[in-house]
Motif scaffolding. Sequence first.
Motif, PDB file in Angstrom:
ATOM      1  N   SER A   1      -8.333  -2.365  -2.268  1.00 24.50           N
ATOM      2  CA  SER A   1      -7.103  -1.189  -2.125  1.00 24.50           C
ATOM      3  C   SER A   1      -7.331  -0.191  -3.651  1.00 24.50           C
ATOM      4  O   SER A   1      -6.601  -1.110  -4.297  1.00 24.50           O
TER       5      SER A   1
ATOM      6  N   PHE B   1       4.386   5.701  -4.504  1.00 23.37           N
ATOM      7  CA  PHE B   1       4.307   4.460  -3.078  1.00 23.37           C
ATOM      8  C   PHE B   1       4.990   3.317  -4.032  1.00 23.37           C
ATOM      9  O   PHE B   1       5.734   3.206  -5.431  1.00 23.37           O
ATOM     10  N   ALA B   2       5.044   2.746  -2.480  1.00 25.17           N
ATOM     11  CA  ALA B   2       5.545   1.429  -3.271  1.00 25.17           C
ATOM     12  C   ALA B   2       5.175   0.200  -4.010  1.00 25.17           C
ATOM     13  O   ALA B   2       3.788   0.124  -4.386  1.00 25.17           O
TER      14      ALA B   2
ATOM     15  N   THR C   1       1.551  -1.897  -3.570  1.00 27.64           N
ATOM     16  CA  THR C   1       0.974  -1.561  -2.783  1.00 27.64           C
ATOM     17  C   THR C   1      -0.748  -1.374  -2.711  1.00 27.64           C
ATOM     18  O   THR C   1      -1.316  -1.180  -1.845  1.00 27.64           O
TER      19      THR C   1
ATOM     20  N   VAL D   1       2.876  -0.579  -8.637  1.00 29.68           N
ATOM     21  CA  VAL D   1       1.902  -0.586  -7.649  1.00 29.68           C
ATOM     22  C   VAL D   1       0.889  -0.644  -7.400  1.00 29.68           C
ATOM     23  O   VAL D   1       0.208  -1.152  -6.272  1.00 29.68           O
TER      24      VAL D   1
END
Length: 266
Positions: A38, A92-93, A96, A122
Amino acid sequence: MTYALSAEAAEFYESTFVPALFAEWAERAVAGLAPGRSVLDVACGTGVVARAAADRGCTVVGLDANPAMLAVARRLRPDLSWRLGDACALPFAAGTFDVAVSQAGLMFFGDPVAALREMGRVAGRVVVQVPGRLAASAGYRALAEVVGRHAGPAASELLNGYFSVGEPAHLFRLFTRAGLLVDRFRSWTSATRLDSLDTFLAAELLPLADAVDHRTRRAIVDECRTALAGFVSPSGAVAAPIEVHLATARALPGVRGGGPVGMLSG
């Protein structure tokens, strides 16, 4: 140092700068990414890095502060996720993403340390690619000298700003202050390649559009025909050398987007 590009300028960026320079950079920036990772592309522009990562089988989100850039990115790859946002306050957390990448963006952020800290917050890995030193970028050094002679220090500073994080020691300090450890650092000489000197100058003098009058611009262009002649081939094509740095980093042990800790090793 920031630019709010128009829709026309964003299209020009994609059609001119990307094939001339940034497509090659993007392949280097994503070379270490494995399928299935990701990835967040910070300051994604028109999405050249995000597209390269997606083509490697990664799940990608592109983020930029400029709506015009994102409009081009969405048009080219509507299948990817594009977000409007601030690199210094990523929406974003923590954790992530596996990797956060930023190409040719760090020098434009209002607070480079905050942006790096946010990328480390992140994502587990941070990959940053920036122009290197102006002194080591012969084509751009020649251009900056001509601009300085005709348009003065303020106009010259607009061009010099592109290289503002290019001194390796300074770049390393930014990572340290962001709580990140650079564990891989590479430099090389690339080149901006365009079909003519006129096209090169149209692209590179774009930041000066509102800073110099027509007469000054004409004087800059005329002198550049001599000053940049060494970078022009017999066919008229331009290859202007530019130094590039690529840094890969991770959060220091016990630090997730923390403050200034420890020392960096290259």
